[in-house]
Write a protein that holds these residues in place. Structure first.
Motif, PDB file in Angstrom:
ATOM      1  N   GLU A  25     -45.495  29.256  28.602  1.00 18.88           N
ATOM      2  CA  GLU A  25     -44.580  28.368  27.914  1.00 18.88           C
ATOM      3  C   GLU A  25     -43.186  28.603  28.471  1.00 18.88           C
ATOM      4  O   GLU A  25     -42.512  29.552  28.098  1.00 18.88           O
ATOM      5  CB  GLU A  25     -44.608  28.633  26.407  1.00 18.88           C
ATOM      6  N   LEU A  26     -42.775  27.759  29.391  1.00 18.89           N
ATOM      7  CA  LEU A  26     -41.464  27.874  29.997  1.00 18.89           C
ATOM      8  C   LEU A  26     -40.571  26.772  29.458  1.00 18.89           C
ATOM      9  O   LEU A  26     -40.880  25.590  29.597  1.00 18.89           O
ATOM     10  CB  LEU A  26     -41.560  27.781  31.525  1.00 18.89           C
ATOM     11  N   ARG A  27     -39.474  27.168  28.842  1.00 17.31           N
ATOM     12  CA  ARG A  27     -38.569  26.189  28.233  1.00 17.31           C
ATOM     13  C   ARG A  27     -37.921  25.263  29.247  1.00 17.31           C
ATOM     14  O   ARG A  27     -37.715  24.098  28.983  1.00 17.31           O
ATOM     15  CB  ARG A  27     -37.468  26.907  27.465  1.00 17.31           C
ATOM     16  N   TYR A  28     -37.566  25.783  30.371  1.00 15.23           N
ATOM     17  CA  TYR A  28     -36.784  25.020  31.341  1.00 15.23           C
ATOM     18  C   TYR A  28     -37.531  24.858  32.669  1.00 15.23           C
ATOM     19  O   TYR A  28     -36.978  25.121  33.725  1.00 15.23           O
ATOM     20  CB  TYR A  28     -35.445  25.707  31.591  1.00 15.23           C
ATOM     21  N   SER A  29     -38.748  24.410  32.632  1.00 15.45           N
ATOM     22  CA  SER A  29     -39.545  24.356  33.862  1.00 15.45           C
ATOM     23  C   SER A  29     -38.930  23.429  34.906  1.00 15.45           C
ATOM     24  O   SER A  29     -38.913  23.755  36.093  1.00 15.45           O
ATOM     25  CB  SER A  29     -40.984  23.953  33.565  1.00 15.45           C
ATOM     26  N   TRP A 101     -28.981  26.543  30.219  1.00 20.12           N
ATOM     27  CA  TRP A 101     -28.921  27.909  29.698  1.00 20.12           C
ATOM     28  C   TRP A 101     -27.561  28.559  29.927  1.00 20.12           C
ATOM     29  O   TRP A 101     -27.279  29.603  29.390  1.00 20.12           O
ATOM     30  CB  TRP A 101     -30.010  28.786  30.291  1.00 20.12           C
TER      31      TRP A 101
END
Length: 108
Positions: A25-29, A101
């Motif tokens: 689960e990568l927030r900023y893929s 980010w």
């Protein structure tokens, strides 16, 4: 090199990683993929990339303008057509910052 160029971006966007029971689960893929591509295409330092503001990027004159580098000077980074296309297609970030980010604090 071609193998890692293909594998690293797919690791940023892959839903299920090899050998794992749960998907990543990568927030900023999308942003991570752009950061990886930008590193390959521009040879910029990581801090120079993640602190970019949209105003530093000129797609018309394919150039990134860095106001402060590691040694404290200004420099211009030419962009390849590949990087221009990826930046044009990139939908992330905020109005000001390219990557969400980073909130603009120069000490971070």
């Amino acid at each position: 090199m071609a193998d890692s160029r293909q594998r690293a971006p797919s690791a940023c966007t892959r839903v299920e990683a090899e050998g794992r029971q749960r998907p990543l689960e990568l927030r900023y893929s999308e942003a991570l993929t752009l950061l990886f591509d930008m590193a390959l295409e521009s040879a910029m330092r990581i801090r120079e990339m993640y602190t970019l503001e949209r105003g530093q990027i000129d797609l018309e004159r394919p150039t990134i303008f860095l106001s402060k580098t590691k040694n404290g000077s200004k420099r211009q980074v030419p962009m390849s057509s590949v990087l221009v296309a990826k930046l044009t297609a990139y939908g992330g970030g905020s109005e000001l910052h390219l990557f969400r980010w980073w909130g603009g604090n120069p000490d971070k």
